[in-house]
Design a protein around this motif. Structure first.
Motif, PDB file in Angstrom:
ATOM      1  N   VAL A   1       0.830  -1.194   0.000  1.00 59.50           N
ATOM      2  CA  VAL A   1       0.000   0.000   0.000  1.00 59.50           C
ATOM      3  C   VAL A   1       0.864   1.242   0.000  1.00 59.50           C
ATOM      4  O   VAL A   1       0.602   2.228  -0.715  1.00 59.50           O
ATOM      5  CB  VAL A   1      -0.952  -0.012   1.210  1.00 59.50           C
ATOM      6  N   ALA A   2       1.951   1.226   0.785  1.00 60.47           N
ATOM      7  CA  ALA A   2       2.861   2.382   0.828  1.00 60.47           C
ATOM      8  C   ALA A   2       3.512   2.616  -0.527  1.00 60.47           C
ATOM      9  O   ALA A   2       3.637   3.770  -0.978  1.00 60.47           O
ATOM     10  CB  ALA A   2       3.916   2.173   1.914  1.00 60.47           C
ATOM     11  N   ARG A   3       3.961   1.525  -1.177  1.00 56.11           N
ATOM     12  CA  ARG A   3       4.577   1.676  -2.506  1.00 56.11           C
ATOM     13  C   ARG A   3       3.572   2.205  -3.516  1.00 56.11           C
ATOM     14  O   ARG A   3       3.890   3.072  -4.341  1.00 56.11           O
ATOM     15  CB  ARG A   3       5.135   0.327  -2.969  1.00 56.11           C
ATOM     16  N   GLU A   4       2.357   1.676  -3.450  1.00 60.08           N
ATOM     17  CA  GLU A   4       1.330   2.148  -4.376  1.00 60.08           C
ATOM     18  C   GLU A   4       1.030   3.633  -4.151  1.00 60.08           C
ATOM     19  O   GLU A   4       0.864   4.393  -5.107  1.00 60.08           O
ATOM     20  CB  GLU A   4       0.063   1.304  -4.206  1.00 60.08           C
ATOM     21  N   GLN A   5       0.945   4.018  -2.884  1.00 54.93           N
ATOM     22  CA  GLN A   5       0.675   5.420  -2.581  1.00 54.93           C
ATOM     23  C   GLN A   5       1.826   6.313  -3.046  1.00 54.93           C
ATOM     24  O   GLN A   5       1.606   7.406  -3.598  1.00 54.93           O
ATOM     25  CB  GLN A   5       0.443   5.594  -1.080  1.00 54.93           C
ATOM     26  N   ALA A   6       3.088   5.824  -2.833  1.00 56.35           N
ATOM     27  CA  ALA A   6       4.252   6.600  -3.279  1.00 56.35           C
ATOM     28  C   ALA A   6       4.273   6.731  -4.800  1.00 56.35           C
ATOM     29  O   ALA A   6       4.559   7.810  -5.349  1.00 56.35           O
ATOM     30  CB  ALA A   6       5.537   5.947  -2.771  1.00 56.35           C
ATOM     31  N   ALA A   7       3.982   5.630  -5.502  1.00 54.72           N
ATOM     32  CA  ALA A   7       3.963   5.665  -6.966  1.00 54.72           C
ATOM     33  C   ALA A   7       2.859   6.580  -7.461  1.00 54.72           C
ATOM     34  O   ALA A   7       3.050   7.347  -8.419  1.00 54.72           O
ATOM     35  CB  ALA A   7       3.768   4.248  -7.517  1.00 54.72           C
ATOM     36  N   ALA A   8       1.707   6.510  -6.794  1.00 54.16           N
ATOM     37  CA  ALA A   8       0.610   7.382  -7.209  1.00 54.16           C
ATOM     38  C   ALA A   8       0.949   8.833  -6.969  1.00 54.16           C
ATOM     39  O   ALA A   8       0.640   9.723  -7.792  1.00 54.16           O
ATOM     40  CB  ALA A   8      -0.661   6.996  -6.452  1.00 54.16           C
ATOM     41  N   GLU A   9       1.612   9.123  -5.867  1.00 53.78           N
ATOM     42  CA  GLU A   9       2.010  10.500  -5.562  1.00 53.78           C
ATOM     43  C   GLU A   9       3.018  11.007  -6.582  1.00 53.78           C
ATOM     44  O   GLU A   9       2.951  12.157  -7.053  1.00 53.78           O
ATOM     45  CB  GLU A   9       2.600  10.566  -4.148  1.00 53.78           C
ATOM     46  N   ALA A  10       3.957  10.142  -6.961  1.00 55.55           N
ATOM     47  CA  ALA A  10       4.956  10.524  -7.966  1.00 55.55           C
ATOM     48  C   ALA A  10       4.289  10.779  -9.312  1.00 55.55           C
ATOM     49  O   ALA A  10       4.638  11.715 -10.041  1.00 55.55           O
ATOM     50  CB  ALA A  10       6.017   9.437  -8.079  1.00 55.55           C
ATOM     51  N   ALA A  11       3.328   9.937  -9.660  1.00 54.05           N
ATOM     52  CA  ALA A  11       2.623  10.109 -10.940  1.00 54.05           C
ATOM     53  C   ALA A  11       1.840  11.406 -10.947  1.00 54.05           C
ATOM     54  O   ALA A  11       1.815  12.126 -11.958  1.00 54.05           O
ATOM     55  CB  ALA A  11       1.692   8.921 -11.184  1.00 54.05           C
ATOM     56  N   ARG A  12       1.203  11.729  -9.831  1.00 55.40           N
ATOM     57  CA  ARG A  12       0.468  12.988  -9.763  1.00 55.40           C
ATOM     58  C   ARG A  12       1.413  14.190  -9.883  1.00 55.40           C
ATOM     59  O   ARG A  12       1.102  15.196 -10.538  1.00 55.40           O
ATOM     60  CB  ARG A  12      -0.314  13.058  -8.444  1.00 55.40           C
ATOM     61  N   ALA A  13       2.577  14.093  -9.253  1.00 53.66           N
ATOM     62  CA  ALA A  13       3.539  15.187  -9.325  1.00 53.66           C
ATOM     63  C   ALA A  13       4.043  15.368 -10.755  1.00 53.66           C
ATOM     64  O   ALA A  13       4.173  16.498 -11.260  1.00 53.66           O
ATOM     65  CB  ALA A  13       4.709  14.931  -8.374  1.00 53.66           C
ATOM     66  N   ALA A  14       4.317  14.251 -11.448  1.00 54.55           N
ATOM     67  CA  ALA A  14       4.806  14.327 -12.835  1.00 54.55           C
ATOM     68  C   ALA A  14       3.739  14.897 -13.747  1.00 54.55           C
ATOM     69  O   ALA A  14       4.021  15.705 -14.656  1.00 54.55           O
ATOM     70  CB  ALA A  14       5.239  12.940 -13.310  1.00 54.55           C
ATOM     71  N   ALA A  15       2.496  14.489 -13.502  1.00 56.69           N
ATOM     72  CA  ALA A  15       1.399  15.004 -14.335  1.00 56.69           C
ATOM     73  C   ALA A  15       1.220  16.497 -14.109  1.00 56.69           C
ATOM     74  O   ALA A  15       0.931  17.263 -15.038  1.00 56.69           O
ATOM     75  CB  ALA A  15       0.114  14.252 -14.005  1.00 56.69           C
ATOM     76  N   ALA A  16       1.391  16.927 -12.891  1.00 54.76           N
ATOM     77  CA  ALA A  16       1.251  18.359 -12.597  1.00 54.76           C
ATOM     78  C   ALA A  16       2.341  19.172 -13.286  1.00 54.76           C
ATOM     79  O   ALA A  16       2.103  20.264 -13.791  1.00 54.76           O
ATOM     80  CB  ALA A  16       1.303  18.581 -11.078  1.00 54.76           C
ATOM     81  N   VAL A  17       3.551  18.639 -13.351  1.00 59.00           N
ATOM     82  CA  VAL A  17       4.665  19.347 -14.001  1.00 59.00           C
ATOM     83  C   VAL A  17       4.448  19.425 -15.504  1.00 59.00           C
ATOM     84  O   VAL A  17       4.626  20.472 -16.138  1.00 59.00           O
ATOM     85  CB  VAL A  17       6.000  18.652 -13.662  1.00 59.00           C
ATOM     86  N   SER A  18       4.031  18.330 -16.118  1.00 59.66           N
ATOM     87  CA  SER A  18       3.838  18.317 -17.572  1.00 59.66           C
ATOM     88  C   SER A  18       2.648  19.163 -17.994  1.00 59.66           C
ATOM     89  O   SER A  18       2.587  19.635 -19.138  1.00 59.66           O
ATOM     90  CB  SER A  18       3.646  16.876 -18.048  1.00 59.66           C
ATOM     91  N   ALA A  19       1.748  19.446 -17.143  1.00 61.05           N
ATOM     92  CA  ALA A  19       0.563  20.235 -17.491  1.00 61.05           C
ATOM     93  C   ALA A  19       0.821  21.736 -17.436  1.00 61.05           C
ATOM     94  O   ALA A  19       0.021  22.524 -17.937  1.00 61.05           O
ATOM     95  CB  ALA A  19      -0.597  19.877 -16.548  1.00 61.05           C
ATOM     96  N   GLU A  20       1.953  22.239 -16.896  1.00 68.94           N
ATOM     97  CA  GLU A  20       2.242  23.661 -16.823  1.00 68.94           C
ATOM     98  C   GLU A  20       2.606  24.208 -18.207  1.00 68.94           C
ATOM     99  O   GLU A  20       3.425  23.616 -18.922  1.00 68.94           O
ATOM    100  CB  GLU A  20       3.400  23.907 -15.849  1.00 68.94           C
TER     101      GLU A  20
END
Length: 404
Positions: free
Chosen positions: A365-384
């Motif tokens: 669960v921790a790995r999934e949450q970390a991966a999801a958090e990283a994916a959200r951060a990457a998506a936020a950067v690419s959307a600027e």
């Protein structure tokens, strides 16, 4: 009379003097003289009336008047019937009282027990001795004038009387008792007739019955007791407990009549508080309270049932522990919460990998949450949007400016 009224006296002079004084006042008379020179004293009509006036207001029942009977030819005074039997009954009460078992006003003779068919079974003696551990006991004194099977019939009648319901029983209980022959066994003793007449015995079963044999031989007593044990087994014998437990050796005395036997000669020689009583179904002679106690009854059952429950719980716990899942990743056993989570259908949707323990599942669960958090951060950067120095924010505003 001497032993019953003055058990500590070494001779009967005081009792004899009192009887003679009562005789002078025409309150008592000598009815007969036994072969051993014992005198049978009874109340006169005047004495009977005086006794009723003194005793009945205190709740003490007085026996019926024994009227004088005369020979129709010679006119001689005839002794009443059952003199020897009456003397044996009084002697039994005296020996019990002399041993400290029962107060002298705690004895009653010829107590009637009416059955449903109208038959009246009269107990020779009823003793109430709560201070001695015997709240009530019904005694039958037998001088071997009755057949052994007649004693079995008496025992059966006491057993039947103990299964009767009192008048005014509520309809539900009455209908239950009539539903089938053994339904009365499911009616608590507190709701039965005998509990309105006698106090609780402090033990399982019905009111105890004692057979005291007098003026007979040991062989006759042994034969009679053997018949009582065999032919009367249904009435005195305990039953097996209706339980799913295994290894229960205790017996259910709840519907049985406790029956003890002894002889008047043993009571006179050793005392009623000595080891002279034998319980039907048991070997050896013990004291009265020990004979009435059910050492293999309800108390033993509760101990054995508690032990069986504990052993059954241990067995179930061992079986459950043997079935406990093991993590396929780290080899640790599942906790109860993780086991429940992976077993219950409504919780499986959030259980993740069903083969891993709680700790490994938490890591997943921790790995999934970390991966999801990283994916959200990457998506936020690419959307600027990329910076444009010559264009003001807002595309439409720039268009309108060029048209102008």
């Amino acid at each position: 009379m001497w032993k019953l009224t003055r058990p500590d006296n070494q001779h009967d002079k005081l009792t004899r003097d009192n009887l003679l004084d009562l005789q002078d006042h025409q309150l008592v008379r000598i009815e007969s003289v036994q072969d051993d020179q014992r005198q049978v004293w009874v109340l006169t009509a005047r004495g009977h009336q005086e006794a009723k006036r003194l005793l009945e207001p205190k709740g003490i029942r007085v026996s019926v008047l024994r009227r004088e009977k005369y020979h129709p030819v010679t006119g001689a005074l005839l002794g009443g019937s059952y003199d020897d039997h009456a003397a044996a009954v009084t002697s039994t009460a005296a020996e019990l009282h002399r041993a400290g078992i029962g107060h002298r006003l705690g004895f009653q003779t010829e107590v009637a027990h009416r059955l449903g068919n109208g038959y009246v079974q009269r107990a020779d003696l009823v003793m109430r001795a709560p201070a001695s551990g015997v709240p009530v006991m019904l005694l039958e004194i037998d001088r071997r004038s009755e057949d052994a099977h007649d004693l079995v019939h008496k025992l059966r009648r006491y057993w039947q009387w103990g299964r009767m319901l009192p008048p005014g029983t509520d309809k539900y209980t009455a209908d239950l008792a009539r539903s089938r022959p053994d339904a009365i066994e499911h009616v608590d003793h507190e709701k039965r007739l005998w509990r309105r007449v006698y106090p609780p015995t402090g033990r399982e079963g019905l009111a105890p019955v004692a057979f005291v044999f007098a003026d007979t031989t040991e062989a006759k007593v042994a034969n009679t007791v053997a018949v009582l044990e065999e032919a009367g087994r249904r009435y005195w014998a305990p039953r097996r407990y209706d339980t799913y437990h295994r290894g229960i050796t205790a017996r259910d005395y709840g519907q049985a009549v406790p029956v003890v036997v002894t002889t008047l000669e043993q009571l006179q020689e050793h005392g009623a508080d000595a080891a002279v009583w034998r319980r039907l179904g048991h070997e050896g002679e013990v004291t009265l309270t020990a004979a009435l106690d059910n050492s293999d009854g309800d108390a033993l059952y509760r101990r054995q049932a508690a032990r069986a429950d504990a052993e059954e719980k241990q067995r179930r716990d061992a079986e459950r522990e043997a079935q406990r899942p093991v993590c396929t990743r780290c080899g640790a056993k599942f906790t109860d919460e993780r086991w429940e989570e992976t077993s219950m259908r409504r919780r499986r949707w959030e259980a993740g990998d069903l083969g891993v323990c709680a700790a490994c599942h938490a890591d997943d669960v921790a790995r999934e949450q970390a991966a999801a958090e990283a994916a959200r951060a990457a998506a936020a950067v690419s959307a600027e949007p990329e910076a444009d120095d010559g264009q003001e924010p807002g595309g439409l505003r720039g268009l309108f400016r060029r048209r102008a």
